[in-house]
Design an enzyme around this catalytic site. Sequence first.
Site, PDB file in Angstrom:
ATOM      1  N   GLU A 343       0.838  -1.191   0.000  1.00  0.00           N
ATOM      2  CA  GLU A 343       0.000   0.000   0.000  1.00  0.00           C
ATOM      3  C   GLU A 343       0.874   1.243   0.000  1.00  0.00           C
ATOM      4  O   GLU A 343       1.742   1.411   0.861  1.00  0.00           O
ATOM      5  CB  GLU A 343      -0.904   0.033   1.233  1.00  0.00           C
ATOM      6  CG  GLU A 343      -1.975  -1.041   1.257  1.00  0.00           C
ATOM      7  CD  GLU A 343      -2.899  -0.918   2.451  1.00  0.00           C
ATOM      8  OE1 GLU A 343      -3.927  -1.609   2.454  1.00  0.00           O
ATOM      9  OE2 GLU A 343      -2.594  -0.138   3.384  1.00  0.00           O
ATOM     10  N   CYS A 344       0.658   2.125  -0.962  1.00  0.00           N
ATOM     11  CA  CYS A 344       1.273   3.447  -1.028  1.00  0.00           C
ATOM     12  C   CYS A 344       2.804   3.363  -1.000  1.00  0.00           C
ATOM     13  O   CYS A 344       3.420   3.130  -2.023  1.00  0.00           O
ATOM     14  CB  CYS A 344       0.737   4.332   0.096  1.00  0.00           C
ATOM     15  SG  CYS A 344       0.947   6.099  -0.211  1.00  0.00           S
ATOM     16  N   ALA A 345       3.435   3.513   0.147  1.00  0.00           N
ATOM     17  CA  ALA A 345       4.890   3.424   0.219  1.00  0.00           C
ATOM     18  C   ALA A 345       5.377   2.085  -0.306  1.00  0.00           C
ATOM     19  O   ALA A 345       6.415   1.998  -0.980  1.00  0.00           O
ATOM     20  CB  ALA A 345       5.370   3.635   1.649  1.00  0.00           C
ATOM     21  N   SER A 432      -1.110  -0.776  -4.603  1.00  0.00           N
ATOM     22  CA  SER A 432      -1.827   0.428  -5.003  1.00  0.00           C
ATOM     23  C   SER A 432      -1.604   1.521  -3.968  1.00  0.00           C
ATOM     24  O   SER A 432      -0.998   1.287  -2.917  1.00  0.00           O
ATOM     25  CB  SER A 432      -3.330   0.158  -5.138  1.00  0.00           C
ATOM     26  OG  SER A 432      -3.948   0.112  -3.873  1.00  0.00           O
TER      27      SER A 432
END
Length: 453
Positions: A343-345, A432
């Site tokens: 997720e993200c990072a 994502s």
Amino acid sequence: MTTTTDPWPLPRVVVAAPASGHGKTTIATGLLAALRRRGLTVSPHKVGPDYIDPGYHALAAGRPGRNLDPFLVGAQRIAGLLRHGASVPTPADIAVIEGVMGLHDGAVGRRDYASTAHVARLIEAPVLLVLDTTAQGRSAAALTLGMAAFDPAVRIGGVILNRVGSPRHETLLRDALAEVGVPVLGAVTRATEVAAPARHLGLVPVAERAPESLAIVTALAELVEATVDLDAVLDLARTAAPLNTPAWDPVTAVGGPAGAERPVVALAGGPAFTFSYAETAELLTAAGADVLTVDPLRDPALPAGTRAVVIGGGFPEAYAQALAGNTTLRAELADFDGPIVAECAGLLYLGRSLDDVPMCGRLDLTARMTGRLTLGYREAVAVTDSPVARAGEPVRGHEFHRTTTDPGHGDRPAWRWNDAEHGFVSGRVHASYLHTHWAGHPDAARRLVEACR
């Protein structure tokens, strides 16, 4: 020791404000630390999807900071999650819940849904209102009265005056609030303020500057001890109604372990990957996994026997060179054949590069910092089957980043929201920008552990 079903008279108080920037985190963190210094077991909570404030709460309270977010997990789970968090590892003497934004500010377009006021109603807790009194006198009383009258179901039990200019200013404010019948439980002057350092996504996380963070929390405890009537705060917290909702239980949520084998799931941690909800590890453990932490800044390899990897959010942009320097772990992740959820990072770390600094190269994308903040709740639908979701499955999450990827999504996107596709599903990798709270869709933990087998 409380049971999970009997009514529990847990003292609790919600620390709120009319708007962001009034000093909620300062007061909430200071309260947690000051009450702990009195010998109380304190349970820290945060309204909304914030990952950073709970880190300071955890340092102050000595137990995990937990989030209460109706949008992400459903309003029906909030009281149970509060009770769970206040029960483990030991029952708390008091819970302190820091609000989000202004007291009545909820998800955009949903009135006060997921607001601090909404959560205060769900957990039947009194509100302690923090007021930035800069450049106002009697109007502070009018503001407080309006905040209370706006929703009579939300009980404002007291006020803490913040950024008071002088003893005369404090007297004026106290007299005005006495006129409207709201007690003042503390007053913090501008000269005694304590601030934690901030950067592009808010406060700097505790894990990135542990010695300095500990000093800040100590200073906040001393500030609250000197300026707030702790006995009055405790008396207010004790007016909360008993919690009648059973505690949320991760084993029940996932249906228990699905076999005798306990696969190892590596959960990214350390200063670069600080964004993770406490319930993620609890759900994975309940589903039958052994959850071990891996720090991509320092650990040269995944834990022995790792069968799946979860890489949450954080600040890889602040540690890009150090992450790049850990070439052995990057190579292992590039070739890892088990499920990976990012997720993200984690998405940025799995790409080829971040601001031209090499990353793992597991996903065919490049990432870069921008000047634009992407922030908000999302109602997403899974586009592609993956280790954590089935195509067509709805999920709620949030975005919080200042980066972008090229391309913006893969040929097999992870999600769809706002009439656009997002994220990447590549083999057994699901990545994502969407942050999710697995207490809201615990099947993700169960499916990931099953995918390990």
